[in-house]
Design a protein around this motif. Structure first.
Motif, PDB file in Angstrom:
ATOM      1  N   LEU A  77      75.288 104.948  45.506  1.00 32.35           N
ATOM      2  CA  LEU A  77      75.609 103.914  46.485  1.00 32.35           C
ATOM      3  C   LEU A  77      74.363 103.131  46.900  1.00 32.35           C
ATOM      4  CD1 LEU A  77      78.279 105.700  48.708  1.00 32.35           C
ATOM      5  CD2 LEU A  77      78.619 103.920  46.975  1.00 32.35           C
ATOM      6  N   LEU A  78      73.213 103.805  46.937  1.00 30.92           N
ATOM      7  CA  LEU A  78      71.970 103.083  47.253  1.00 30.92           C
ATOM      8  C   LEU A  78      71.663 102.052  46.170  1.00 30.92           C
ATOM      9  CD1 LEU A  78      69.467 105.734  48.677  1.00 30.92           C
ATOM     10  CD2 LEU A  78      70.554 103.841  49.886  1.00 30.92           C
ATOM     11  N   GLU A  79      71.846 102.428  44.909  1.00 33.75           N
ATOM     12  CA  GLU A  79      71.618 101.474  43.822  1.00 33.75           C
ATOM     13  C   GLU A  79      72.631 100.328  43.896  1.00 33.75           C
ATOM     14  OE1 GLU A  79      71.256 103.108  39.908  1.00 33.75           O
ATOM     15  OE2 GLU A  79      69.729 104.538  40.536  1.00 33.75           O
ATOM     16  N   ARG A  80      73.840 100.622  44.298  1.00 33.47           N
ATOM     17  CA  ARG A  80      74.843  99.564  44.477  1.00 33.47           C
ATOM     18  C   ARG A  80      74.371  98.574  45.531  1.00 33.47           C
ATOM     19  NH1 ARG A  80      78.981  98.882  48.207  1.00 33.47           N
ATOM     20  NH2 ARG A  80      80.669  97.561  47.491  1.00 33.47           N
ATOM     21  N   THR A  81      73.850  99.091  46.640  1.00 33.18           N
ATOM     22  CA  THR A  81      73.328  98.223  47.703  1.00 33.18           C
ATOM     23  C   THR A  81      72.178  97.366  47.185  1.00 33.18           C
ATOM     24  OG1 THR A  81      74.000  99.821  49.382  1.00 33.18           O
ATOM     25  CG2 THR A  81      72.325  98.206  50.021  1.00 33.18           C
ATOM     26  N   ALA A  82      71.284  97.983  46.411  1.00 34.85           N
ATOM     27  CA  ALA A  82      70.162  97.234  45.849  1.00 34.85           C
ATOM     28  C   ALA A  82      70.648  96.132  44.915  1.00 34.85           C
ATOM     29  CB  ALA A  82      69.213  98.181  45.115  1.00 34.85           C
ATOM     30  N   ALA A  83      71.639  96.445  44.088  1.00 32.35           N
ATOM     31  CA  ALA A  83      72.179  95.435  43.169  1.00 32.35           C
ATOM     32  C   ALA A  83      72.769  94.260  43.941  1.00 32.35           C
ATOM     33  CB  ALA A  83      73.237  96.067  42.261  1.00 32.35           C
ATOM     34  N   GLY A 129      64.903  95.634  37.289  1.00 29.04           N
ATOM     35  CA  GLY A 129      63.826  94.686  37.085  1.00 29.04           C
ATOM     36  C   GLY A 129      64.293  93.351  37.634  1.00 29.04           C
ATOM     37  N   ALA A 130      63.417  92.662  38.343  1.00 33.11           N
ATOM     38  CA  ALA A 130      63.794  91.381  38.956  1.00 33.11           C
ATOM     39  C   ALA A 130      62.817  90.290  38.528  1.00 33.11           C
ATOM     40  CB  ALA A 130      63.808  91.507  40.475  1.00 33.11           C
ATOM     41  N   LEU A 131      63.361  89.158  38.152  1.00 39.81           N
ATOM     42  CA  LEU A 131      62.566  87.986  37.807  1.00 39.81           C
ATOM     43  C   LEU A 131      62.625  87.020  38.975  1.00 39.81           C
ATOM     44  CD1 LEU A 131      60.994  86.264  35.758  1.00 39.81           C
ATOM     45  CD2 LEU A 131      63.206  85.415  34.949  1.00 39.81           C
ATOM     46  N   THR A 132      61.450  86.634  39.471  1.00 36.54           N
ATOM     47  CA  THR A 132      61.356  85.662  40.555  1.00 36.54           C
ATOM     48  C   THR A 132      60.444  84.532  40.108  1.00 36.54           C
ATOM     49  OG1 THR A 132      59.358  86.476  41.665  1.00 36.54           O
ATOM     50  CG2 THR A 132      61.419  87.639  42.150  1.00 36.54           C
ATOM     51  N   ALA A 133      60.384  83.477  40.882  1.00 34.03           N
ATOM     52  CA  ALA A 133      59.470  82.377  40.573  1.00 34.03           C
ATOM     53  C   ALA A 133      58.018  82.824  40.674  1.00 34.03           C
ATOM     54  CB  ALA A 133      59.732  81.204  41.518  1.00 34.03           C
ATOM     55  N   LEU A 134      57.772  83.914  41.383  1.00 32.00           N
ATOM     56  CA  LEU A 134      56.410  84.413  41.594  1.00 32.00           C
ATOM     57  C   LEU A 134      55.985  85.447  40.566  1.00 32.00           C
ATOM     58  CD1 LEU A 134      56.580  84.761  45.463  1.00 32.00           C
ATOM     59  CD2 LEU A 134      55.623  82.871  44.132  1.00 32.00           C
ATOM     60  N   GLY A 135      56.919  85.952  39.771  1.00 33.48           N
ATOM     61  CA  GLY A 135      56.602  86.961  38.772  1.00 33.48           C
ATOM     62  C   GLY A 135      57.725  87.980  38.649  1.00 33.48           C
ATOM     63  N   ILE A 136      57.406  89.067  37.970  1.00 27.20           N
ATOM     64  CA  ILE A 136      58.368  90.143  37.709  1.00 27.20           C
ATOM     65  C   ILE A 136      58.035  91.340  38.585  1.00 27.20           C
ATOM     66  CG2 ILE A 136      59.214  91.770  35.961  1.00 27.20           C
ATOM     67  CD1 ILE A 136      58.460  89.620  33.871  1.00 27.20           C
ATOM     68  N   ALA A 137      59.056  92.018  39.074  1.00 28.67           N
ATOM     69  CA  ALA A 137      58.854  93.260  39.823  1.00 28.67           C
ATOM     70  C   ALA A 137      59.934  94.250  39.449  1.00 28.67           C
ATOM     71  CB  ALA A 137      58.863  93.008  41.322  1.00 28.67           C
ATOM     72  N   TYR A 138      59.557  95.508  39.371  1.00 30.97           N
ATOM     73  CA  TYR A 138      60.499  96.595  39.157  1.00 30.97           C
ATOM     74  C   TYR A 138      60.826  97.217  40.499  1.00 30.97           C
ATOM     75  CZ  TYR A 138      59.881  96.638  34.051  1.00 30.97           C
ATOM     76  OH  TYR A 138      59.871  96.321  32.725  1.00 30.97           O
ATOM     77  N   VAL A 139      62.058  97.661  40.632  1.00 32.40           N
ATOM     78  CA  VAL A 139      62.543  98.260  41.874  1.00 32.40           C
ATOM     79  C   VAL A 139      62.989  99.694  41.598  1.00 32.40           C
ATOM     80  CG1 VAL A 139      64.229  98.110  43.744  1.00 32.40           C
ATOM     81  CG2 VAL A 139      63.355  96.005  42.681  1.00 32.40           C
ATOM     82  N   GLU A 140      62.441 100.621  42.336  1.00 37.26           N
ATOM     83  CA  GLU A 140      62.879 102.017  42.317  1.00 37.26           C
ATOM     84  C   GLU A 140      63.670 102.248  43.596  1.00 37.26           C
ATOM     85  OE1 GLU A 140      63.377 105.908  41.040  1.00 37.26           O
ATOM     86  OE2 GLU A 140      62.629 104.183  39.943  1.00 37.26           O
ATOM     87  N   PHE A 148      55.789  96.428  41.632  1.00 41.72           N
ATOM     88  CA  PHE A 148      56.605  97.635  41.790  1.00 41.72           C
ATOM     89  C   PHE A 148      56.861  97.880  43.265  1.00 41.72           C
ATOM     90  CE2 PHE A 148      56.887 102.264  42.436  1.00 41.72           C
ATOM     91  CZ  PHE A 148      57.942 102.565  41.606  1.00 41.72           C
ATOM     92  N   VAL A 149      58.122  98.081  43.605  1.00 44.64           N
ATOM     93  CA  VAL A 149      58.484  98.432  44.974  1.00 44.64           C
ATOM     94  C   VAL A 149      59.459  99.598  44.962  1.00 44.64           C
ATOM     95  CG1 VAL A 149      58.114  96.147  45.988  1.00 44.64           C
ATOM     96  CG2 VAL A 149      60.348  96.727  45.070  1.00 44.64           C
ATOM     97  N   VAL A 150      59.407 100.373  46.027  1.00 40.64           N
ATOM     98  CA  VAL A 150      60.381 101.435  46.248  1.00 40.64           C
ATOM     99  C   VAL A 150      61.232 101.008  47.430  1.00 40.64           C
ATOM    100  CG1 VAL A 150      60.734 103.861  46.834  1.00 40.64           C
ATOM    101  CG2 VAL A 150      58.785 103.196  45.395  1.00 40.64           C
ATOM    102  N   TRP A 151      62.521 100.942  47.192  1.00 40.15           N
ATOM    103  CA  TRP A 151      63.460 100.609  48.260  1.00 40.15           C
ATOM    104  C   TRP A 151      64.210 101.870  48.655  1.00 40.15           C
ATOM    105  CZ3 TRP A 151      66.395  95.616  46.375  1.00 40.15           C
ATOM    106  CH2 TRP A 151      65.557  94.498  46.515  1.00 40.15           C
TER     107      TRP A 151
END
Length: 120
Positions: free
Chosen positions: A7-13, A48-59, A89-92
Motif C-alpha cells: 500500500l505504501l508503494e501504491r501511495t508513492a505511485a 525511477g522518476a524523470l524530472t526536468a531537473l534529472g533522474i531520481a530513484y525512490v525507495e 536517491f530518496v527514501v519515502w
C-alpha cells in the motif's frame, strides 16, 4: 498505473502519477551495482522518476524499517553509488508521503543535486 507490492508503494505511485514535476516514472528501474565493504551488490529501486531537473530513484519503506541502522547504512551506500552516476536517491516513508509537496520537493532536490554534481 504501474504495479506495486504494498500500500505504501501504491501511495508513492499515485504521488508520482499526479506530480506535474514528474515527466515520467516506472516501477523497478534497471538494477544498479554498489559496493558493500568490498562485496559487490545489486540494488533495484521501487521507482525511477524523470524530472526536468534529472533522474531520481525512490525507495519506499515503512518508517520503522527505514530507520534501522543497517537499512540506513545500505541506503547511504546506494545513494553514493547512484549519485556518482548522476542519479538522485530518496527514501519515502509514510511520513514523507503524508506531505506530498514535501515528498516531491525531496525528489526534485535529489535529482538536481545528482545531475549538477555529475556535470561538475
Amino acid at each position: 498505473m504501474v504495479a506495486y507490492e504494498s500500500l505504501l508503494e501504491r501511495t508513492a505511485a499515485i504521488l508520482l502519477e499526479e506530480a506535474r514535476e514528474v515527466s515520467d516514472y516506472l516501477e523497478q528501474p534497471a538494477s544498479e551495482s554498489w559496493d558493500d565493504a568490498g562485496t559487490p551488490r545489486r540494488y533495484t529501486a521501487d521507482f525511477g522518476a524523470l524530472t526536468a531537473l534529472g533522474i531520481a530513484y525512490v525507495e519506499v519503506k515503512p518508517r520503522r524499517l527505514a530507520r534501522r541502522p543497517g537499512t540506513m547504512a545500505r541506503h547511504r551506500a546506494v545513494r553514493e553509488a547512484l549519485h556518482a552516476r548522476g542519479i538522485g536517491f530518496v527514501v519515502w516513508t509514510e511520513r514523507e508521503m503524508a506531505r506530498p509537496a514535501r515528498a516531491i520537493a525531496l525528489l526534485l532536490c535529489a535529482a538536481r543535486r545528482a545531475e549538477r554534481d555529475r556535470r561538475a
